[in-house]
Motif scaffolding. Sequence first.
Motif, PDB file in Angstrom:
ATOM      1  N   VAL A  18      -3.679  -5.504   6.169  1.00 46.40           N
ATOM      2  CA  VAL A  18      -3.674  -4.050   6.127  1.00 46.40           C
ATOM      3  C   VAL A  18      -2.367  -3.610   5.516  1.00 46.40           C
ATOM      4  CG1 VAL A  18      -3.773  -1.930   7.467  1.00 46.40           C
ATOM      5  CG2 VAL A  18      -5.146  -3.891   8.155  1.00 46.40           C
ATOM      6  N   PRO A  21      -0.943   2.641   0.991  1.00 45.80           N
ATOM      7  CA  PRO A  21      -1.717   3.090  -0.164  1.00 45.80           C
ATOM      8  C   PRO A  21      -1.112   2.592  -1.463  1.00 45.80           C
ATOM      9  CG  PRO A  21      -1.394   4.885   1.389  1.00 45.80           C
ATOM     10  CD  PRO A  21      -0.526   3.753   1.855  1.00 45.80           C
ATOM     11  N   GLY A  22      -1.975   2.218  -2.403  1.00 47.73           N
ATOM     12  CA  GLY A  22      -1.523   1.745  -3.694  1.00 47.73           C
ATOM     13  C   GLY A  22      -1.354   2.874  -4.690  1.00 47.73           C
ATOM     14  N   ASN A  68      -7.457  -2.428  -8.015  1.00 46.42           N
ATOM     15  CA  ASN A  68      -7.385  -0.975  -7.924  1.00 46.42           C
ATOM     16  C   ASN A  68      -7.047  -0.326  -9.261  1.00 46.42           C
ATOM     17  OD1 ASN A  68      -7.948  -0.224  -5.092  1.00 46.42           O
ATOM     18  ND2 ASN A  68      -6.266  -1.647  -4.685  1.00 46.42           N
ATOM     19  N   GLU A 102      -2.116  -2.530  -0.981  1.00 42.45           N
ATOM     20  CA  GLU A 102      -3.549  -2.705  -0.771  1.00 42.45           C
ATOM     21  C   GLU A 102      -4.149  -3.646  -1.821  1.00 42.45           C
ATOM     22  OE1 GLU A 102      -4.325   1.485  -0.537  1.00 42.45           O
ATOM     23  OE2 GLU A 102      -4.923   1.310   1.557  1.00 42.45           O
ATOM     24  N   SER A 103      -3.638  -3.556  -3.039  1.00 42.21           N
ATOM     25  CA  SER A 103      -4.063  -4.490  -4.080  1.00 42.21           C
ATOM     26  C   SER A 103      -3.657  -5.914  -3.721  1.00 42.21           C
ATOM     27  CB  SER A 103      -3.445  -4.108  -5.427  1.00 42.21           C
ATOM     28  OG  SER A 103      -3.980  -2.892  -5.907  1.00 42.21           O
ATOM     29  N   GLN A 105      -3.333  -7.095  -0.703  1.00 41.17           N
ATOM     30  CA  GLN A 105      -4.219  -7.554   0.363  1.00 41.17           C
ATOM     31  C   GLN A 105      -5.586  -7.963  -0.190  1.00 41.17           C
ATOM     32  OE1 GLN A 105      -2.944  -8.063   3.191  1.00 41.17           O
ATOM     33  NE2 GLN A 105      -1.014  -7.016   2.796  1.00 41.17           N
ATOM     34  N   ALA A 106      -6.135  -7.176  -1.088  1.00 43.35           N
ATOM     35  CA  ALA A 106      -7.439  -7.494  -1.685  1.00 43.35           C
ATOM     36  C   ALA A 106      -7.361  -8.796  -2.475  1.00 43.35           C
ATOM     37  CB  ALA A 106      -7.905  -6.348  -2.583  1.00 43.35           C
ATOM     38  N   THR A 135     -10.110   3.175  -2.966  1.00 38.24           N
ATOM     39  CA  THR A 135      -9.145   2.088  -2.916  1.00 38.24           C
ATOM     40  C   THR A 135      -9.755   0.824  -2.320  1.00 38.24           C
ATOM     41  OG1 THR A 135      -7.339   3.677  -2.648  1.00 38.24           O
ATOM     42  CG2 THR A 135      -6.884   1.391  -2.041  1.00 38.24           C
ATOM     43  N   ASN A 137      -8.988  -2.417  -0.401  1.00 37.70           N
ATOM     44  CA  ASN A 137      -7.952  -3.029   0.422  1.00 37.70           C
ATOM     45  C   ASN A 137      -8.455  -4.337   1.025  1.00 37.70           C
ATOM     46  OD1 ASN A 137      -9.688  -2.264   2.483  1.00 37.70           O
ATOM     47  ND2 ASN A 137      -8.469  -0.472   3.066  1.00 37.70           N
TER      48      ASN A 137
END
Length: 212
Positions: A18, A21-22, A68, A102-103, A105-106, A135, A137
């Motif tokens: 977690v 925000p990207g 993203n 977040e990118s 994490q993905a 987004t 994540n």
Amino acid sequence: MNLSRRSLLLTMASAGVVGLPGQVVAQSAPEGEMVPIELFQDAQELDGLVRLGHPHGYVIMMEFFDYNCPWCKRSANDLEALLKAESEVSYILVNFAILGAESVQATKIALAFRELMGSDKYLPLHLALFKLKGTVNGERAIAEAVKLGANQEKLLEIANSQKIINQMTAALRVGNSLGINVTPSYILGNTSYAGGITLPEKLKIIAKAREG
């Protein structure tokens, strides 16, 4: 984004799936730039690559992408058509998370999926993540990976491993050496193209690389 900023994102990633925000960066029309062929060869030795198309294509095209990135989404939408049109091209996907935590994490989940399920099963996840609205994540990437058969417990264990951090760090280091600071970026031989490229433009630069 410089390497220190990228390293910061990787440090943030080590805590879990977690993040914050990207940021999505606007893209401009790409222009080809010369890069040392040795760096292109180094990039092909990265761990964690996903190889599509012809296993030994005369033309090798690498795409550095972020889940993203809006232009990367367009590129993913064109990918199957490109592979069909250019069946003798080797197309290599390089996870290159530079647009926020977040990118990162993905990407950790995507690389873990590759390790767990194999590169030959990666493309469906790749396309599924780019079909998501909003987004992308870690949590959303996990949900898509599980839908495609991944065991969530094993996936998370791999995603938070040092091996995945090493894969991401190496990709960022090589990308930095190549001067890549936007996604998508494409490398063909000794030429790089930064920013969004349409399918017709891709076919043109592949044809140019073949002639060269």
